[in-house]
Design a protein around this motif. Structure first.
Motif, PDB file in Angstrom:
ATOM      1  N   GLY A   1     -24.793  58.172  39.708  1.00  0.00           N
ATOM      2  CA  GLY A   1     -24.147  59.144  38.837  1.00  0.00           C
ATOM      3  C   GLY A   1     -22.770  59.505  39.349  1.00  0.00           C
ATOM      4  N   ALA A   2     -22.706  59.752  40.662  1.00  0.00           N
ATOM      5  CA  ALA A   2     -21.430  60.122  41.265  1.00  0.00           C
ATOM      6  C   ALA A   2     -20.448  58.964  41.143  1.00  0.00           C
ATOM      7  N   ALA A   3     -20.969  57.724  41.341  1.00  0.00           N
ATOM      8  CA  ALA A   3     -20.081  56.557  41.262  1.00  0.00           C
ATOM      9  C   ALA A   3     -19.587  56.381  39.839  1.00  0.00           C
TER      10      ALA A   3
ATOM     11  N   LEU B   1     -16.144  60.237  41.083  1.00  0.00           N
ATOM     12  CA  LEU B   1     -15.707  61.371  41.906  1.00  0.00           C
ATOM     13  C   LEU B   1     -14.980  60.914  43.164  1.00  0.00           C
ATOM     14  N   GLY B   2     -15.483  59.816  43.748  1.00  0.00           N
ATOM     15  CA  GLY B   2     -14.878  59.355  44.985  1.00  0.00           C
ATOM     16  C   GLY B   2     -13.484  58.785  44.772  1.00  0.00           C
ATOM     17  N   ARG B   3     -13.301  58.084  43.634  1.00  0.00           N
ATOM     18  CA  ARG B   3     -12.027  57.377  43.440  1.00  0.00           C
ATOM     19  C   ARG B   3     -10.965  58.273  42.819  1.00  0.00           C
ATOM     20  N   ARG B   4     -11.405  59.092  41.868  1.00  0.00           N
ATOM     21  CA  ARG B   4     -10.385  59.824  41.105  1.00  0.00           C
ATOM     22  C   ARG B   4     -10.018  61.120  41.819  1.00  0.00           C
ATOM     23  N   SER B   5      -9.104  60.989  42.743  1.00  0.00           N
ATOM     24  CA  SER B   5      -8.798  62.144  43.583  1.00  0.00           C
ATOM     25  C   SER B   5      -8.023  63.210  42.814  1.00  0.00           C
ATOM     26  N   ILE B   6      -7.272  62.805  41.803  1.00  0.00           N
ATOM     27  CA  ILE B   6      -6.514  63.816  41.032  1.00  0.00           C
ATOM     28  C   ILE B   6      -7.493  64.786  40.383  1.00  0.00           C
ATOM     29  N   ILE B   7      -8.526  64.192  39.754  1.00  0.00           N
ATOM     30  CA  ILE B   7      -9.510  65.040  39.072  1.00  0.00           C
ATOM     31  C   ILE B   7     -10.188  65.969  40.064  1.00  0.00           C
ATOM     32  N   LYS B   8     -10.571  65.385  41.214  1.00  0.00           N
ATOM     33  CA  LYS B   8     -11.311  66.181  42.183  1.00  0.00           C
ATOM     34  C   LYS B   8     -10.480  67.386  42.637  1.00  0.00           C
TER      35      LYS B   8
END
Lengths: 336, 530
Positions: A134-136, A140-147
């Protein structure tokens, strides 16, 4: 770690297992069962009578009858019988139900098995996999702008409720350090609002006073909470004060804030023989002859003393405002 | 099939086709609960809560949460014409002009006291029997949360009538807020909407008392009960009872009747108290004004220990750099309660750290078999008891002709000295009881019957225990203390250092016990038994 290698047990005794079931009288004897049934019935009928007593007292009983009960003293009959009716009505429903369960319902002990609370290994692995996938998928890990932006947004939105609470009250400013007492404010009786002459107070007398109200002003509770003052008259020779504090008294009359320097209760108990003031909340005790020095209890400071003088008409007035804040301590209080 | 069976069947079918409830209900109606009087303590708390919701709702119909000044014109003559807040006037109205109003007020107050008693005694039962151990740590913490909220809820509740006594309590609460360093005076102004008492605190605490906290209570109680349900209840040790089973009675019908009936018994009992025992007679105190006070001011019992701590605090204040820190308020009113409640919440984890035991436990401990825990409990109880006594020091002084000074110094010294003494005594008692258990299993019960043997020797007959009783007395596990290597063979010290030493020490203290008899011991004595 299993229980076996942790315990030091050398061959414990054997568990004899659940004891054989003992039958009750009502299980074996139909007359006993019938008797138990009747007993339950009687309990329910008592409850019904309680409700009738409640109805009767509610509707017909006068409020003016008082009856004397030993220990409890005078009781209002209507309130008493309303309560007793209700108590009987409820209590005996319960008694009936419990008696029913104990005598007539099955009393065989039943054994149920416990299951381990921990999930099966497969389910745990599946769960971790689902979360990870789900996280992948969400990236969440890749899209640092969103995070990061989401973090900022959530963090900031938490400020709104805090900010909304801001208008719960005004800022204290220097309110805690101020009272209504000014130089020349007349002392008036509470209750009564009459100005006071020294001759109104005999030696040994004590009076609660407040500052005189200016025309058109109303006295609020929060004013009393800071302005209340105790006026006490003793023999001038009994004072053990320094010259300045002695000059704040007048012919043996001394005035202290009535608001306890510990937690703000009214310091209302004055003992004439010892000249002690006692706060009934936490028993802080102040010595009137020594400028309300704390001689016992949790308070760390004397009660603030109000300087007294006479005005042109011979009434008692405050010579100056309190020189320190009254009431309990607070962070901004400068006591040095 | 009778007519009523047909109707019931139709209704059940209608509901089940839409919810599938039958499967769930079938399983849960047969749920087994173990039986013991001490398991009813939590029940009493739950029922008192329901009683509080019912009577509280009744009171809201007439209570007016307003500090607007009104002139009293109700039927209680002594206060006629007096200026007072609408809150106080409406409480008088409920007490004197609503039929059953005073009864409901008194039931509400008694139920609140009972609620707190039940919570505390329930907590003690859970503590002393070790019911908080894995897997029930969450529920322990929920319980501590409920206890804390209960204290706050009760305090707010008895402040609502706005009488002279309750106003004094609020005044003290304000002083505590005001004493908080840096933000205290701001917080006090926000809570009271300005200087104390102001005109807003009654409506504000009303909202908290009847909406916010009851809502949180409902949520926490639901979670608390769901966990009990899901994890299944613990049971006392005994023949046939193991860590893997639950022995007791099914919910349907036995517990439905017993628990349902018990609710009515508790309600009836509080109604009886409400009928005969006057509580919080606010009409005697008069309306609140900051310049007056009633002598012998006492909070409700669950606040009494806090008040006792405040009363015994030494007069310490720090004055520096133009600021004041009131240790005489902060320490007794915030710091010590904070430490106590945090310690209580963390206790399950502390104990598991001391024992190194990470397994599930469903069989309860007999308190004597956990001497260290029982002693810790007795120690905490002694602490609270001394503070509670000091909270009533003025009443004790007048009732027993003592001076306040004597009681205060007794409390100040006793609060430090008595808890450790209680710890030591309790631990010794527990170990002695273990010794007596061992004695009973090995040598049986003394009967007091003396018999002369043929050769003239007198012996006392010892009656052997039943196998069930023997099992109950010996079923518990005795774990050895943890062995923590402080230093390995190469001389390398345990990196945890001091913590490891501490854990070793605590574990040793915790596992101190009298060895229980084994099967071999019993057998060896069996033949030569007299």
């Amino acid at each position: 770690m299993t229980s076996d290698n942790q315990s030091n047990e050398v061959a414990p005794l054997t568990d004899p297992g659940i004891p054989a079931h003992l039958h009750r009288k009502s299980d074996l004897d139909p007359t006993a069962a019938k008797k138990a049934e009747r007993q339950v019935g009687i309990l329910f009928i008592i409850s019904a009578l309680g409700t009738i007593l409640f109805l009767y007292s509610y509707t017909f009983m006068s409020e003016k009858i008082f009856i004397f009960l030993p220990v409890l003293g005078n009781s209002n009959a209507k309130q008493l019988f309303l309560g007793l009716g209700m108590a009987i009505s409820l209590f005996f429903i319960g008694m009936g139900a419990v008696h029913w369960a104990k005598t007539l319902m099955p009393d065989n002990e039943v054994v149920a098995q416990r299951h381990e609370l921990r999930s099966e290994e497969v389910d745990r692995e599946d769960f971790v996999k689902t979360v990870k996938e789900g996280a992948a998928d969400a990236g969440l890990g890749r899209r640092s702008i969103i995070k990061r932006t989401l973090g900022i947004a959530l963090g900031l939105s938490g400020l709104t409720p805090l900010l909304l609470l801001r208008d719960l009250g005004p800022l204290p400013k220097d309110d805690f350090s101020k009272t209504s007492w000014e130089a020349g404010t007349r002392l008036v009786t509470d209750p009564g609002n009459r100005p006071i002459k020294p001759s109104d107070l005999e030696i040994g007398a004590v009076a609660q006073v407040l500052p005189e109200l200016l025309a058109g002003k109303e006295r609020k509770l929060e004013d009393i909470g800071k302005d209340a003052v105790l006026l006490i008259r003793i023999r001038p020779a009994e004072f053990q004060l320094d010259a300045e504090r002695l000059s704040w008294t007048h012919e043996g009359i001394i005035a202290f804030s009535k608001i306890c320097s510990h937690m703000g209760c009214a310091v209302a108990l004055y003992e004439q023989t010892t000249k002690h003031l006692l706060c009934p909340c936490h028993q802080s005790t102040f010595d009137v002859t020594r400028a309300a020095k704390v001689i016992f209890g949790p308070s760390a400071r004397p009660l603030p003393q109000l300087a007294l003088a006479l005005d042109s008409e011979g009434y008692l007035v405050a010579k100056q405002p309190f020189t320190e804040p009254v009431g309990p301590s607070f962070w901004e209080r400068d006591s040095s | 099939m009778t007519r009523s069976e047909r109707v019931a069947g139709t209704v059940a079918n209608y509901v089940d086709e839409r919810t599938g409830a039958a499967k769930w209900l079938k399983k849960n109606l047969n749920k087994v609960f173990p039986d013991h009087w001490s398991f009813m303590l939590g029940e009493i708390a739950l029922y008192s809560f329901i009683i509080l919701l019912l009577t509280g709702t009744f009171l809201t119909f007439w209570y007016d949460p307003s500090m607007q000044e009104v002139e009293y014109d109700g039927s209680y003559q002594p206060l006629s014409g007096l200026k007072m807040s609408a809150a106080y006037a409406s409480t008088l109205h409920i007490s004197f002009d609503i039929r059953g109003g005073l009864l409901m007020r008194q039931i509400h107050h008694w139920a609140a006291l009972l609620f707190m008693v039940a919570i505390v005694v329930h907590l003690l039962r859970v503590f002393f029997t070790g019911a908080f151990r894995k897997p029930r740590e969450f529920n322990w913490i929920l319980g501590i949360g409920l206890l804390t909220l209960g204290i706050v809820e009760g305090f707010l509740g008895y402040s609502l009538p706005d009488d002279l006594l309750s106003g004094t309590g609020i005044r003290i609460a304000e002083a505590i807020i005001q004493a908080i360093p840096v933000v205290g005076s701001y917080l006090a102004y926000f809570v009271f909407g300005g200087p104390f008492p102001g005109e807003v605190f009654i409506p504000r605490i009303y909202t908290v008392h009847i909406l916010l906290l009851p809502g949180i209570f409902l949520a926490l109680i639901t979670a608390h009960l769901m966990l009990v349900w899901y994890q299944k209840h613990t049971q006392y040790p005994g023949p046939g009872r193991t860590e893997k089973n639950v022995v007791g009675y099914p919910l349907m019908p036995v517990y439905m009747a017993k628990a349902g009936g018990f609710f009515f018994i508790v309600f009836g009992f509080t109604a009886f108290l409400g009928a005969v025992a006057s509580i919080n007679p606010i009409w005697l105190f008069g309306p609140y004004t900051p310049g007056q006070i009633t002598a012998g001011s006492q909070p409700d019992w669950y606040m009494g220990w806090l008040d006792g701590l405040v009363r015994m605090a030494p007069p310490l204040e720090t004055h520096a750099f133009g600021h004041t820190i009131s240790w005489n308020i902060l320490i007794p009113a915030l710091i010590i309660p904070g430490i106590l409640f945090t310690g209580m919440a963390l206790y399950p984890f502390i104990e598991s750290w001391m024992t190194g035991d990470k397994r599930e436990h469903h069989l309860l401990d007999r308190p004597r078999n956990a001497p260290n825990r029982t002693a810790l409990g007795a120690m905490s109880l002694t602490f609270v008891l001394v503070t509670l006594l000091n909270g009533g020091n003025d009443l004790l002084a007048t009732h027993f002709s003592l001076t306040i000074n004597q009681i205060m110094w007794f409390s100040r010294i006793g609060v430090l000295l008595l808890p450790p003494i209680a710890f030591m005594i309790t631990k010794r008692i527990c170990l002695s009881l273990q010794r007596s258990d061992r004695e009973l299993v090995l040598h049986g019960k003394e009967t007091g019957r003396l018999v002369m043997l043929p050769h003239g020797e007198f012996v006392e007959i010892h009656e052997e225990l039943s196998p069930e009783k023997k099992w109950t007395l010996t079923q518990h596990e005795q774990l050895p203390p943890l062995e923590i290597t402080q230093e390995n063979s190469a001389g390398v010290r345990n990196p945890k250092g001091l913590r490891a030493k501490l854990q070793q020490y605590a574990s040793k203290a915790h596992q101190e016990q009298i060895e229980k008899p084994s099967a071999k011991d019993v057998l060896e004595l069996g033949d030569g038994h007299h």
